[in-house]
Design a protein around this motif. Structure first.
Motif, PDB file in Angstrom:
ATOM      1  N   LEU A 160       1.239  -4.795  -9.419  1.00 35.71           N
ATOM      2  CA  LEU A 160       0.032  -5.574  -9.142  1.00 35.71           C
ATOM      3  C   LEU A 160      -0.068  -6.804 -10.052  1.00 35.71           C
ATOM      4  O   LEU A 160      -0.423  -7.890  -9.597  1.00 35.71           O
ATOM      5  CB  LEU A 160      -1.209  -4.696  -9.328  1.00 35.71           C
ATOM      6  CG  LEU A 160      -1.381  -3.567  -8.301  1.00 35.71           C
ATOM      7  CD1 LEU A 160      -2.552  -2.672  -8.701  1.00 35.71           C
ATOM      8  CD2 LEU A 160      -1.607  -4.138  -6.906  1.00 35.71           C
ATOM      9  N   ALA A 161       0.254  -6.613 -11.329  1.00 35.69           N
ATOM     10  CA  ALA A 161       0.104  -7.712 -12.278  1.00 35.69           C
ATOM     11  C   ALA A 161       1.205  -8.750 -12.167  1.00 35.69           C
ATOM     12  O   ALA A 161       0.950  -9.956 -12.298  1.00 35.69           O
ATOM     13  CB  ALA A 161       0.048  -7.154 -13.702  1.00 35.69           C
ATOM     14  N   VAL A 162       2.451  -8.296 -11.896  1.00 35.05           N
ATOM     15  CA  VAL A 162       3.596  -9.205 -11.913  1.00 35.05           C
ATOM     16  C   VAL A 162       4.080  -9.533 -10.500  1.00 35.05           C
ATOM     17  O   VAL A 162       4.048 -10.692 -10.071  1.00 35.05           O
ATOM     18  CB  VAL A 162       4.756  -8.609 -12.747  1.00 35.05           C
ATOM     19  CG1 VAL A 162       5.949  -9.561 -12.756  1.00 35.05           C
ATOM     20  CG2 VAL A 162       4.284  -8.312 -14.165  1.00 35.05           C
ATOM     21  N   ASN A 163       4.529  -8.530  -9.769  1.00 35.20           N
ATOM     22  CA  ASN A 163       5.123  -8.764  -8.452  1.00 35.20           C
ATOM     23  C   ASN A 163       4.121  -9.302  -7.436  1.00 35.20           C
ATOM     24  O   ASN A 163       4.439 -10.200  -6.651  1.00 35.20           O
ATOM     25  CB  ASN A 163       5.757  -7.477  -7.925  1.00 35.20           C
ATOM     26  CG  ASN A 163       6.830  -6.923  -8.852  1.00 35.20           C
ATOM     27  OD1 ASN A 163       6.512  -6.153  -9.750  1.00 35.20           O
ATOM     28  ND2 ASN A 163       8.073  -7.308  -8.663  1.00 35.20           N
ATOM     29  N   ALA A 164       2.918  -8.736  -7.423  1.00 31.12           N
ATOM     30  CA  ALA A 164       1.896  -9.195  -6.487  1.00 31.12           C
ATOM     31  C   ALA A 164       1.200 -10.459  -6.969  1.00 31.12           C
ATOM     32  O   ALA A 164       0.470 -11.100  -6.208  1.00 31.12           O
ATOM     33  CB  ALA A 164       0.871  -8.088  -6.243  1.00 31.12           C
ATOM     34  N   GLY A 165       1.396 -10.807  -8.234  1.00 27.54           N
ATOM     35  CA  GLY A 165       0.882 -12.060  -8.765  1.00 27.54           C
ATOM     36  C   GLY A 165      -0.582 -12.077  -9.135  1.00 27.54           C
ATOM     37  O   GLY A 165      -1.164 -13.155  -9.324  1.00 27.54           O
ATOM     38  N   PHE A 166      -1.210 -10.905  -9.274  1.00 27.45           N
ATOM     39  CA  PHE A 166      -2.635 -10.890  -9.620  1.00 27.45           C
ATOM     40  C   PHE A 166      -2.891 -11.178 -11.097  1.00 27.45           C
ATOM     41  O   PHE A 166      -3.985 -11.593 -11.470  1.00 27.45           O
ATOM     42  CB  PHE A 166      -3.261  -9.537  -9.245  1.00 27.45           C
ATOM     43  CG  PHE A 166      -3.323  -9.283  -7.776  1.00 27.45           C
ATOM     44  CD1 PHE A 166      -4.075 -10.102  -6.937  1.00 27.45           C
ATOM     45  CD2 PHE A 166      -2.637  -8.232  -7.211  1.00 27.45           C
ATOM     46  CE1 PHE A 166      -4.123  -9.870  -5.574  1.00 27.45           C
ATOM     47  CE2 PHE A 166      -2.679  -7.987  -5.849  1.00 27.45           C
ATOM     48  CZ  PHE A 166      -3.433  -8.819  -5.026  1.00 27.45           C
TER      49      PHE A 166
ATOM     50  N   SER B 153      -9.373  -5.854 -14.361  1.00 25.30           N
ATOM     51  CA  SER B 153     -10.784  -5.824 -13.971  1.00 25.30           C
ATOM     52  C   SER B 153     -11.008  -4.976 -12.720  1.00 25.30           C
ATOM     53  O   SER B 153     -11.928  -4.157 -12.661  1.00 25.30           O
ATOM     54  CB  SER B 153     -11.284  -7.252 -13.725  1.00 25.30           C
ATOM     55  OG  SER B 153     -11.204  -8.026 -14.899  1.00 25.30           O
ATOM     56  N   VAL B 154     -10.138  -5.166 -11.726  1.00 26.97           N
ATOM     57  CA  VAL B 154     -10.274  -4.405 -10.472  1.00 26.97           C
ATOM     58  C   VAL B 154     -10.042  -2.921 -10.714  1.00 26.97           C
ATOM     59  O   VAL B 154     -10.815  -2.068 -10.246  1.00 26.97           O
ATOM     60  CB  VAL B 154      -9.282  -4.939  -9.413  1.00 26.97           C
ATOM     61  CG1 VAL B 154      -9.282  -4.025  -8.189  1.00 26.97           C
ATOM     62  CG2 VAL B 154      -9.654  -6.361  -9.002  1.00 26.97           C
ATOM     63  N   MET B 155      -8.985  -2.587 -11.443  1.00 24.99           N
ATOM     64  CA  MET B 155      -8.684  -1.181 -11.701  1.00 24.99           C
ATOM     65  C   MET B 155      -9.759  -0.522 -12.556  1.00 24.99           C
ATOM     66  O   MET B 155     -10.107   0.648 -12.340  1.00 24.99           O
ATOM     67  CB  MET B 155      -7.324  -1.041 -12.392  1.00 24.99           C
ATOM     68  CG  MET B 155      -6.138  -1.400 -11.513  1.00 24.99           C
ATOM     69  SD  MET B 155      -5.980  -0.311 -10.062  1.00 24.99           S
ATOM     70  CE  MET B 155      -6.451  -1.437  -8.750  1.00 24.99           C
TER      71      MET B 155
END
Length: 258
Positions: free
Chosen positions: A41-47, A54-56
């Motif tokens: 989520l942080a790296v590959n998905a670019g968030f 924050s979302v988690m």
């Protein structure tokens, strides 16, 4: 068949699952999902770390609210909370290490001290650290505080061992696997079951993290190149299958008790 009062308390009011082989399999896989899911989520998905964290954290707060309001153990609710705690615990350590440049030696030490503090307060308040009697709000709050801290500590200790100390992912899996095996052997030989449970619980986090990195990281970094997304999906499928089985088991236990 009628149950005695203490049996009823254990069967109906305890908010955490029985410690079985299935428990440990789901626990290890949830730690792996926490490692690979957070990375994806942080790296590959670019968030990025901030948005992902924050979302988690928001989802975890909602899950904990629902979990705390439940009157007894509900498998899907409990394990959803564990998976979210795993992701958030990973995010906390990653934010300190990557975002603020905090040394893994320092973060491991701080989280270990924090966990020891939680255990000390828990024991002083309740007289036990056993998970076989989590049926009051205060005990459950202590329990989830300890669980979150074990995930953050396990992430820091795992990264410290595999990266800073240079064990690598493959050797990391072996080392932490052996440590868990030693702990389980000590339990079988009569060591304190509460102490061995929490030691094993802490060690499953770096084991899961090392396993997740081994599968997801590219070959040039010592991994098998499966990728964070595929690794997360594969482990989630297994977790969901085991949780469905646990949910059905709880249903049949409820029906037979009525």
């Amino acid at each position: 068949m009628n149950k005695l009062p203490n049996q009823m308390t254990s069967a109906w009011l305890n908010k955490v699952p029985e410690v079985t082989l299935g428990f440990w399999i789901i626990k290890i896989m949830s730690t792996t999902v926490g490692e690979t899911g957070a990375d994806y989520l942080a790296v590959n998905a670019g968030f990025g770390q901030a948005i992902t964290g924050s979302v988690m954290a928001t989802l975890l707060a909602i899950a904990l609210f629902v979990q705390l309001r439940a009157r007894r153990y509900v498998p899907w609710m409990y394990w959803l909370t564990v998976v979210l705690v795993s992701v958030v615990g990973t995010q906390i350590t990653d934010a300190l290490t990557d975002g603020l440049g905090v040394s893994l030696y320092l973060s491991t030490t701080v989280f270990a001290a924090a966990l020891a503090g939680i255990f000390a307060l828990w024991y002083r308040s309740e007289g036990t650290l056993s998970i076989q009697a989590i049926f009051t709000r205060r005990r459950e709050l202590f329990y989830w505080a300890a669980i979150l801290c074990t995930f953050a500590l396990g992430t820091a200790a795992g990264d410290l061992a595999t990266e800073a100390l240079g064990l690598g992912f493959q050797l990391g899996v072996v080392v932490f696997g052996v440590l868990i095996a030693i702990t389980m052997t000590a339990f079988r030989l009569g060591a304190n079951k509460v102490l061995t449970f929490w030691i094993a619980y802490i060690l499953t986090r770096p084991l899961g993290a090392a396993l997740g990195d081994l599968l997801s990281q590219s070959r040039q970094y010592g991994g098998l190149g499966v990728g964070a997304r595929l690794t997360s999906v594969m482990f989630l499928v297994v977790i969901i299958g085991l949780v469905i089985a646990a949910q059905r088991n709880e249903f049949f236990k409820t029906e037979s008790a009525q």
